[in-house]
Design a protein around this motif. Structure first.
Motif, short mmCIF file in Angstrom:
data_model
loop_
_atom_site.label_atom_id
_atom_site.label_comp_id
_atom_site.label_asym_id
_atom_site.label_seq_id
_atom_site.Cartn_x
_atom_site.Cartn_y
_atom_site.Cartn_z
N MET A 1 -23.07 -38.41 10.98
CA MET A 1 -24.07 -38.69 9.94
C MET A 1 -23.37 -39.11 8.67
O MET A 1 -22.36 -38.54 8.29
N ALA A 2 -23.91 -40.10 7.99
CA ALA A 2 -23.34 -40.52 6.72
C ALA A 2 -23.46 -39.41 5.70
O ALA A 2 -24.40 -38.61 5.73
N ALA A 3 -22.54 -39.35 4.77
CA ALA A 3 -22.51 -38.27 3.79
C ALA A 3 -23.77 -38.26 2.95
O ALA A 3 -24.24 -39.28 2.48
N LEU A 4 -24.31 -37.08 2.77
CA LEU A 4 -25.42 -36.86 1.86
C LEU A 4 -24.85 -36.16 0.64
O LEU A 4 -24.22 -35.12 0.75
N THR A 5 -25.07 -36.70 -0.50
CA THR A 5 -24.39 -36.20 -1.69
C THR A 5 -25.24 -35.30 -2.55
O THR A 5 -24.76 -34.71 -3.50
N VAL A 6 -26.52 -35.13 -2.22
CA VAL A 6 -27.37 -34.36 -3.11
C VAL A 6 -26.97 -32.90 -3.17
O VAL A 6 -27.28 -32.21 -4.12
N GLY A 7 -26.23 -32.41 -2.17
CA GLY A 7 -25.82 -31.02 -2.18
C GLY A 7 -24.94 -30.68 -3.36
O GLY A 7 -24.90 -29.54 -3.80
N GLU B 1 -33.64 -18.29 6.26
CA GLU B 1 -34.12 -19.44 5.49
C GLU B 1 -33.02 -20.49 5.38
O GLU B 1 -31.86 -20.16 5.13
N ASP B 2 -33.41 -21.75 5.52
CA ASP B 2 -32.45 -22.85 5.46
C ASP B 2 -32.98 -24.00 4.62
O ASP B 2 -34.20 -24.14 4.43
N LEU B 3 -32.07 -24.83 4.16
CA LEU B 3 -32.40 -26.08 3.48
C LEU B 3 -31.69 -27.22 4.17
O LEU B 3 -30.60 -27.05 4.74
N PHE B 4 -32.30 -28.41 4.11
CA PHE B 4 -31.65 -29.63 4.58
C PHE B 4 -31.22 -30.43 3.37
O PHE B 4 -31.97 -30.58 2.40
N ASN B 5 -30.01 -30.95 3.41
CA ASN B 5 -29.40 -31.62 2.28
C ASN B 5 -29.78 -33.10 2.23
O ASN B 5 -28.97 -33.99 2.46
N GLY B 6 -31.04 -33.36 1.92
CA GLY B 6 -31.52 -34.73 1.85
C GLY B 6 -33.03 -34.74 1.74
O GLY B 6 -33.67 -33.72 1.53
N SER B 7 -33.62 -35.89 1.93
CA SER B 7 -35.07 -36.04 1.86
C SER B 7 -35.69 -35.81 3.24
O SER B 7 -34.98 -35.71 4.25
N ARG B 8 -37.01 -35.76 3.29
CA ARG B 8 -37.68 -35.62 4.59
C ARG B 8 -37.43 -36.84 5.45
O ARG B 8 -37.28 -36.73 6.67
N ALA B 9 -37.37 -38.02 4.82
CA ALA B 9 -37.08 -39.24 5.59
C ALA B 9 -35.67 -39.17 6.18
O ALA B 9 -35.45 -39.57 7.32
#
Length: 230
Positions: free
Chosen positions: A1-7, A213-221
């Motif tokens: 997966m390409a890097a998600l930087t919002v984290g 509880e968890d979070l995903f590091n990006g948008s719903r899309a």
């Protein structure tokens, strides 16, 4: 997966990341989950424990896994590793046969490997393996999952365990998404060696959703694209 930087912007309490998709992870401890209620409370994804070693299957797995999908929650399966019991290849094969499959339907997360301290022996936190041996075990598991499903597994771990038991291996960060275990009110904290961002973060266990509880590091899309393998 390409890097998600919002984290990198997630510096405060989990509540400060309200815009990130929320999810959770469950096992047999949660038994019969009310999935409609979980979705109403904000769940957009879930990981369900399928197997452990080559001898255990979650007796609630099928109803949990299918129930999540029927409620419109993106779901995936995870395997709890016991590297002292059998090879990575054998455990991966068992996992895939009993729930760890993947398909590019946008509703199924890639298989996940839960690898952490040995819950059955405080004296053998690294399961009696050398650092190089642990890296080989994880690679064997990953290669077999990739061969059988077409996806590399997400790796669930802590920075301390990873750095201790793999010798700070950087061999997986470039092609394995990180599911970081780090229940801290101040943020996710240090990452295991090699990773520059987390894809999932297990930040707590006392929220409004069943299990952790968890979070995903990006948008719903982005979550949906990750599920599809893009």
């Amino acid at each position: 997966m390409a890097a998600l930087t919002v984290g990198t912007a997630l510096a405060g309490l989990p509540a400060s990341a309200a815009g990130l998709p929320k999810g959770h992870d469950v096992s047999s401890h949660q038994k019969n989950v009310d999935w409609s209620r979980a979705r109403a409370r904000g769940a957009r994804f879930v990981y369900v424990k399928a197997t452990e070693s080559t001898t255990y299957r979650n007796p609630y797995f099928t109803r949990q896994y299918n129930g999540a999908r029927h409620a419109g929650i993106i779901r995936g399966a995870y395997h709890f590793a016991l590297p002292d019991r059998s090879s990575g290849r054998a455990q991966a094969a068992y996992f895939v046969r009993h729930g760890g499959r993947w398909r590019a339907d946008g509703r199924t997360l890639p298989p996940a490997l839960d690898i952490e301290y040995n819950p059955y022996s405080s004296r053998h936190r690294c399961y009696g393996l050398s650092k190089a041996g642990m890296v080989r075990w994880i690679r064997s598991f990953s290669d077999e999952v990739k061969r059988r499903t077409g996806r590399r597994p997400v790796i669930y771990t802590t920075a301390r365990w990873w750095n201790t038991c793999t010798g700070r291996s950087r061999a997986f960060a470039h092609d394995h998404a990180l599911w970081l275990a780090g229940r801290r009110p101040s943020g996710p904290g240090a990452l295991p060696a090699g990773w520059k961002y987390w894809t999932f973060w297990q930040y707590g266990s006392k929220g409004g959703l069943p299990g952790d509880e968890d979070l995903f590091n990006g948008s719903r899309a982005q979550l949906k694209r990750f599920a599809r393998g893009h």
